[in-house]
Design a protein around this motif. Structure first.
Motif, PDB file in Angstrom:
ATOM      1  N   UNK A 274     -71.124 -13.804 -20.799  1.00  0.00           N
ATOM      2  CA  UNK A 274     -71.663 -14.405 -22.015  1.00  0.00           C
ATOM      3  C   UNK A 274     -72.058 -15.850 -21.793  1.00  0.00           C
ATOM      4  N   UNK A 275     -71.301 -16.571 -20.974  1.00  0.00           N
ATOM      5  CA  UNK A 275     -71.551 -17.995 -20.780  1.00  0.00           C
ATOM      6  C   UNK A 275     -72.701 -18.253 -19.815  1.00  0.00           C
ATOM      7  N   UNK A 276     -73.018 -17.312 -18.951  1.00  0.00           N
ATOM      8  CA  UNK A 276     -74.054 -17.515 -17.927  1.00  0.00           C
ATOM      9  C   UNK A 276     -75.419 -17.889 -18.522  1.00  0.00           C
ATOM     10  N   UNK A 277     -75.912 -17.202 -19.556  1.00  0.00           N
ATOM     11  CA  UNK A 277     -77.225 -17.579 -20.102  1.00  0.00           C
ATOM     12  C   UNK A 277     -77.238 -18.985 -20.698  1.00  0.00           C
ATOM     13  N   UNK A 278     -76.103 -19.453 -21.200  1.00  0.00           N
ATOM     14  CA  UNK A 278     -76.035 -20.795 -21.766  1.00  0.00           C
ATOM     15  C   UNK A 278     -76.312 -21.845 -20.691  1.00  0.00           C
TER      16      UNK A 278
ATOM     17  N   UNK B 299     -51.493 -19.736 -21.864  1.00  0.00           N
ATOM     18  CA  UNK B 299     -51.914 -21.089 -22.196  1.00  0.00           C
ATOM     19  C   UNK B 299     -53.194 -21.586 -21.583  1.00  0.00           C
ATOM     20  N   UNK B 300     -53.839 -20.790 -20.710  1.00  0.00           N
ATOM     21  CA  UNK B 300     -55.107 -21.225 -20.119  1.00  0.00           C
ATOM     22  C   UNK B 300     -56.176 -21.297 -21.206  1.00  0.00           C
ATOM     23  N   UNK B 301     -57.047 -22.296 -21.103  1.00  0.00           N
ATOM     24  CA  UNK B 301     -58.102 -22.499 -22.080  1.00  0.00           C
ATOM     25  C   UNK B 301     -59.421 -22.815 -21.369  1.00  0.00           C
ATOM     26  N   UNK B 302     -60.549 -22.557 -22.023  1.00  0.00           N
ATOM     27  CA  UNK B 302     -61.837 -22.891 -21.407  1.00  0.00           C
ATOM     28  C   UNK B 302     -61.922 -24.381 -21.060  1.00  0.00           C
ATOM     29  N   UNK B 303     -62.257 -24.668 -19.827  1.00  0.00           N
ATOM     30  CA  UNK B 303     -62.332 -26.059 -19.383  1.00  0.00           C
ATOM     31  C   UNK B 303     -63.043 -26.139 -18.040  1.00  0.00           C
ATOM     32  N   UNK B 304     -63.482 -27.334 -17.690  1.00  0.00           N
ATOM     33  CA  UNK B 304     -63.986 -27.645 -16.355  1.00  0.00           C
ATOM     34  C   UNK B 304     -62.926 -28.425 -15.594  1.00  0.00           C
TER      35      UNK B 304
ATOM     36  N   UNK C 146     -78.475 -22.178 -27.848  1.00  0.00           N
ATOM     37  CA  UNK C 146     -77.759 -21.121 -27.126  1.00  0.00           C
ATOM     38  C   UNK C 146     -76.261 -21.106 -27.432  1.00  0.00           C
ATOM     39  N   UNK C 147     -75.896 -21.632 -28.592  1.00  0.00           N
ATOM     40  CA  UNK C 147     -74.528 -21.452 -29.074  1.00  0.00           C
ATOM     41  C   UNK C 147     -73.550 -22.550 -28.743  1.00  0.00           C
TER      42      UNK C 147
ATOM     43  N   UNK D  95     -70.019 -29.136 -26.065  1.00  0.00           N
ATOM     44  CA  UNK D  95     -69.144 -28.023 -25.681  1.00  0.00           C
ATOM     45  C   UNK D  95     -70.003 -26.781 -25.526  1.00  0.00           C
ATOM     46  N   UNK D  96     -69.604 -25.912 -24.601  1.00  0.00           N
ATOM     47  CA  UNK D  96     -70.313 -24.648 -24.437  1.00  0.00           C
ATOM     48  C   UNK D  96     -69.818 -23.657 -25.492  1.00  0.00           C
TER      49      UNK D  96
END
Length: 266
Positions: free
Chosen positions: A20-24, A71-76, A230-231, A251-252
């Motif tokens: 899902x994140x790839x097109x963004x 506890x993992x969350x979306x991040x770089x 793109x969201x 933010x993505x």
């Protein structure tokens, strides 16, 4: 490898749904995030981020339900070149850091995941050069190239302590700073003759204690439109910074924060 110790040598996006994140990121930065390799062992979902010039910008780790539950969350996150991962982990833990993932070996090198003593998550890595290329150089961090990280910025809960820590373990020097008034000093990071970014004091307890990476784009205006189309969400900007470049913070669609930097052209 030919990169100096302490260099930013890789970047990783942790996200629940790479498909899902790839097109963004394709629309915003121009990257191509590979499809999942059917040959990967176990449940691990790790993909390369490809640049238009054929190089790599980093990797994407798909967060499993178990990772999210723990506890993992979306991040770089950054990977910092460390000549001896085990020794560095032991030293950082003795200074108040935490080991999140003990040292382990992959074909590309020895890796550990930690928080620094101020609670900022980072990876440590002793890379293994590609076969036949003992002097290979990681080029994922480049001050001016598009589709690469142009700037590394840390919001620290303790600016003074972070400066001491990153100087001791990674050779970061802080030769200049910019007064940002009530926000405090913006302390530039110099490393082996290169200006890599800056460290500043976190402005509130709600602001993540984390590294933020600014990706180079050819047009901030176009990239800003792509973020919202793109969201993603624009949190700040566009605005011009010293030197003439423009930036936004965003933010993505999964909530991972990042910055963009470049000219403001349409």
């Amino acid at each position: 490898m030919a990169n100096p110790a302490g260099s930013f040598i890789w970047y990783e996006l942790m996200t629940p749904d790479p498909d899902t994140i790839a097109p963004f990121y394709a629309a915003v930065v121009g990257w191509r995030i590979a499809s999942r390799d059917a040959g990967q062992a176990g449940d691990m979902d790790y993909r390369m981020i490809g640049r238009a010039d054929g190089g790599s910008a980093g990797g994407v780790l798909g967060l499993s339900a178990d990772m999210l539950q723990h506890g993992a969350r979306p991040t770089w996150l950054p990977y910092l070149f460390t000549p001896d991962v085990d020794r560095a982990v032991s030293s950082i833990v003795s200074e108040g850091g935490k080991s999140l993932m003990p040292p382990f070996d992959l074909p590309v090198g020895r890796i550990a995941m930690m928080t620094d003593p101020q609670g900022v998550p980072i990876y440590l890595m002793t890379p293994v050069p590609p076969p036949g290329k003992p002097d290979a150089v990681s080029d994922v961090c480049d001050r001016h190239a598009v589709q690469r990280v142009n700037w590394n910025e840390l919001a620290s809960p303790d600016l003074a302590a972070s400066k001491v820590f990153y100087n001791r373990h990674f050779g970061f020097e802080f030769n200049e700073s910019m007064d940002m008034g009530p926000m405090g000093p913006y302390c530039f990071i110099d490393h082996c003759g290169q200006r890599l970014g800056a460290i500043m004091q976190r402005q509130s307890d709600e602001q993540p204690a984390a590294w933020l990476f600014y990706f180079g784009v050819p047009s901030i205006a176009a990239a800003t439109r792509a973020v919202t189309a793109h969201g993603g969400k624009v949190l700040m900007g566009p605005h011009q910074v010293p030197g003439g470049e423009w930036i936004i913070l965003a933010t993505d669609p999964a909530g991972a924060g990042f910055g963009l930097i470049g000219p403001n052209g349409e």
